[in-house]
Scaffold this motif. Sequence first.
Motif, PDB file in Angstrom:
ATOM      1  N   UNK A 203       0.833  -1.219   0.000  1.00 18.34           N
ATOM      2  CA  UNK A 203       0.000   0.000   0.000  1.00 18.34           C
ATOM      3  C   UNK A 203       0.860   1.259   0.000  1.00 18.34           C
ATOM      4  N   UNK A 204       2.052   1.149   0.613  1.00 18.18           N
ATOM      5  CA  UNK A 204       2.922   2.333   0.708  1.00 18.18           C
ATOM      6  C   UNK A 204       3.712   2.586  -0.579  1.00 18.18           C
ATOM      7  N   UNK A 205       3.864   1.532  -1.403  1.00 20.14           N
ATOM      8  CA  UNK A 205       4.795   1.626  -2.530  1.00 20.14           C
ATOM      9  C   UNK A 205       4.158   2.238  -3.779  1.00 20.14           C
ATOM     10  N   UNK A 206       4.975   3.010  -4.474  1.00 22.49           N
ATOM     11  CA  UNK A 206       4.519   3.522  -5.777  1.00 22.49           C
ATOM     12  C   UNK A 206       5.229   2.780  -6.901  1.00 22.49           C
ATOM     13  N   UNK A 207       5.911   1.714  -6.571  1.00 22.08           N
ATOM     14  CA  UNK A 207       6.606   0.833  -7.508  1.00 22.08           C
ATOM     15  C   UNK A 207       7.576   1.582  -8.428  1.00 22.08           C
ATOM     16  N   UNK A 208       8.512   2.316  -7.835  1.00 26.08           N
ATOM     17  CA  UNK A 208       9.470   3.055  -8.661  1.00 26.08           C
ATOM     18  C   UNK A 208      10.273   2.094  -9.522  1.00 26.08           C
ATOM     19  N   UNK A 212       4.487  -0.248 -16.315  1.00 24.21           N
ATOM     20  CA  UNK A 212       3.049  -0.304 -16.009  1.00 24.21           C
ATOM     21  C   UNK A 212       2.486  -1.725 -16.141  1.00 24.21           C
ATOM     22  N   UNK A 213       2.941  -2.500 -17.156  1.00 23.90           N
ATOM     23  CA  UNK A 213       2.415  -3.861 -17.333  1.00 23.90           C
ATOM     24  C   UNK A 213       2.742  -4.736 -16.122  1.00 23.90           C
ATOM     25  N   UNK A 214       3.999  -4.636 -15.665  1.00 19.53           N
ATOM     26  CA  UNK A 214       4.411  -5.471 -14.523  1.00 19.53           C
ATOM     27  C   UNK A 214       3.602  -5.106 -13.282  1.00 19.53           C
ATOM     28  N   UNK A 215       3.432  -3.804 -13.070  1.00 11.60           N
ATOM     29  CA  UNK A 215       2.662  -3.363 -11.894  1.00 11.60           C
ATOM     30  C   UNK A 215       1.227  -3.886 -11.995  1.00 11.60           C
ATOM     31  N   UNK A 216       0.690  -3.862 -13.216  1.00 13.00           N
ATOM     32  CA  UNK A 216      -0.682  -4.363 -13.407  1.00 13.00           C
ATOM     33  C   UNK A 216      -0.756  -5.880 -13.124  1.00 13.00           C
ATOM     34  N   UNK A 217       0.217  -6.645 -13.634  1.00 18.33           N
ATOM     35  CA  UNK A 217       0.212  -8.096 -13.355  1.00 18.33           C
ATOM     36  C   UNK A 217       0.289  -8.346 -11.856  1.00 18.33           C
ATOM     37  N   UNK A 218       1.118  -7.533 -11.189  1.00 13.82           N
ATOM     38  CA  UNK A 218       1.292  -7.727  -9.750  1.00 13.82           C
ATOM     39  C   UNK A 218       0.011  -7.377  -8.993  1.00 13.82           C
ATOM     40  N   UNK A 219      -0.516  -6.189  -9.276  1.00 14.06           N
ATOM     41  CA  UNK A 219      -1.661  -5.714  -8.478  1.00 14.06           C
ATOM     42  C   UNK A 219      -2.979  -6.384  -8.862  1.00 14.06           C
ATOM     43  N   UNK A 220      -3.195  -6.550 -10.179  1.00 10.92           N
ATOM     44  CA  UNK A 220      -4.529  -7.015 -10.598  1.00 10.92           C
ATOM     45  C   UNK A 220      -4.609  -8.528 -10.794  1.00 10.92           C
ATOM     46  N   UNK A 221      -3.468  -9.170 -10.999  1.00  6.14           N
ATOM     47  CA  UNK A 221      -3.510 -10.622 -11.213  1.00  6.14           C
ATOM     48  C   UNK A 221      -2.955 -11.364  -9.988  1.00  6.14           C
ATOM     49  N   UNK A 222      -1.704 -11.026  -9.607  1.00  6.56           N
ATOM     50  CA  UNK A 222      -1.083 -11.785  -8.505  1.00  6.56           C
ATOM     51  C   UNK A 222      -1.783 -11.567  -7.160  1.00  6.56           C
ATOM     52  N   UNK A 223      -1.960 -10.290  -6.772  1.00  7.65           N
ATOM     53  CA  UNK A 223      -2.459 -10.029  -5.409  1.00  7.65           C
ATOM     54  C   UNK A 223      -3.811 -10.690  -5.114  1.00  7.65           C
ATOM     55  N   UNK A 224      -4.818 -10.564  -6.034  1.00 10.07           N
ATOM     56  CA  UNK A 224      -6.087 -11.247  -5.726  1.00 10.07           C
ATOM     57  C   UNK A 224      -5.933 -12.770  -5.672  1.00 10.07           C
ATOM     58  N   UNK A 225      -5.119 -13.326  -6.593  1.00 10.39           N
ATOM     59  CA  UNK A 225      -4.931 -14.792  -6.590  1.00 10.39           C
ATOM     60  C   UNK A 225      -4.229 -15.242  -5.319  1.00 10.39           C
ATOM     61  N   UNK A 226      -3.244 -14.458  -4.907  1.00  9.97           N
ATOM     62  CA  UNK A 226      -2.504 -14.815  -3.695  1.00  9.97           C
ATOM     63  C   UNK A 226      -3.436 -14.768  -2.475  1.00  9.97           C
ATOM     64  N   UNK A 227      -4.261 -13.725  -2.430  1.00 12.92           N
ATOM     65  CA  UNK A 227      -5.177 -13.616  -1.286  1.00 12.92           C
ATOM     66  C   UNK A 227      -6.122 -14.829  -1.246  1.00 12.92           C
ATOM     67  N   UNK A 228      -6.548 -15.236  -2.455  1.00 10.86           N
ATOM     68  CA  UNK A 228      -7.446 -16.393  -2.530  1.00 10.86           C
ATOM     69  C   UNK A 228      -6.761 -17.657  -1.998  1.00 10.86           C
ATOM     70  N   UNK A 229      -5.462 -17.747  -2.273  1.00  7.50           N
ATOM     71  CA  UNK A 229      -4.691 -18.899  -1.779  1.00  7.50           C
ATOM     72  C   UNK A 229      -4.657 -18.886  -0.248  1.00  7.50           C
ATOM     73  N   UNK A 230      -4.461 -17.700   0.335  1.00  2.00           N
ATOM     74  CA  UNK A 230      -4.446 -17.603   1.801  1.00  2.00           C
ATOM     75  C   UNK A 230      -5.808 -18.009   2.369  1.00  2.00           C
TER      76      UNK A 230
END
Length: 317
Positions: A203-208, A212-230
């Motif tokens: 939440x604190x990071x602006x991903x310096x 943009x594509x990598x940030x999108x894969x991380x935020x919109x694809x990885x994070x929800x999938x990871x949360x689902x795994x938890x």
Amino acid sequence: MATDGQKVVLITGCSSGIGLRLAVLLARDTQRRFYVIATMRDLRKKAKLEEEAGVTLHETLVIRQLDVCCDESVTECLNGLQDRKIDVLVNNAGMGQIGPLESLSMQDMQKVFDTNFFGVVRMIKAVLPDMKRRKSGHIVVMSSVMGLQGIVFNDVYSASKFAIEGFCESLAVQLLKFNVNVSLIEPGPVNTEFEMKLMEEVAKSEFPGADADTVRYFKDVYLPASHEIFVTLGQSPDTVAKEVIKVIAMRKPVFRYLTNSLYTPLVAMKYADESGNLSVRSFYNLLFNYGTIFHLSMNLLKCITCNCFRRRTVTPS
Ligand SMILES: NC(=O)C1=CN([C@@H]2O[C@H](COP(=O)(O)OP(=O)(O)OC[C@H]3O[C@@H](n4cnc5c(N)ncnc54)[C@H](OP(=O)(O)O)[C@@H]3O)[C@@H](O)[C@H]2O)C=CC1
Ligand SMILES: CC1=C(/C=C/C(C)=C/C=C/C(C)=C/C=O)C(C)(C)CCC1
């Protein structure tokens, strides 16, 4: 003070999560088999442990300061123990790190290795001479399934756990000669403060530095999938702590212990295909191509694990 026959267990990182619950459950052992030295780097956080330890505090559990990243702190803690005697050292303290590699500073990555790898090395180096001299001891290390199988966007955390796996595999052979056992615990996701701390960093990071594509894969694809795994596969810290207690109590402890059988097939892929293609491509497909199947299978797993399938079929309506 520990009584005769009681195993002295020193645990690092007991301010929260697995370390805290392990300390409490060991201290509450009905047969009083253990005397627990529950350590944490910041004693201002001890209230929760004190509360959960209840009547065992100062009986079968004491709290001490120990920062695994600090030589003086480790020396001071060990010198304060009677005869420096530790039967079981549980290296639990650790930290996670997620995000696109480009946006993480070298300093933050080094902190992960300082804690998860060198912190454990420092602890083991400090207790080894006494354990070798006594020809007895057990070193337990909280590794992770990520010490066996890397997970996307966890590059450095995973590497720190791989590092400790290699270290322990090497050391375990020599130590058997001194009757000192080494055990690696390999949990999958565990519902502790671990995930929340990661999300606070995100939440604190602006991903310096990250595109943009990598940030999108991380935020919109990885994070929800990871949360689902938890949510679907995540174990409670108590479940993991109980598995650790089983390993500690073994007469001949195992070297490697996977705590989550639902996660094991994901790790096993690596051993099924030595080229590594099966696991790399399967993880790629699970994340990027099989969104719907991933989601459905996670929901199915959720039903199986919460037992609602069985209840629905067995209970007459
Ligand atoms: N939760 C999970 O999904 C999984 C966790 N693990 C591993 O389990 C272990 C415990 O994590 P978990 O309980 O989940 O997470 P928590 O964040 O709840 O606990 C981590 C503990 O480590 C402590 N710690 C961090 N740095 C240091 C340090 N330098 N010296 C001493 N203590 C320190 C923290 O103290 P403080 O409060 O001061 O920060 C805290 O007590 C870690 O090694 C982690 O890698 C493995 C697999 C999965
Ligand atoms: C399995 C799996 C995923 C995530 C796994 C995670 C998030 C595991 C976390 C393990 C932890 C937290 C270990 C701690 O040491 C993805 C990449 C979402 C998609 C593909 C399948």
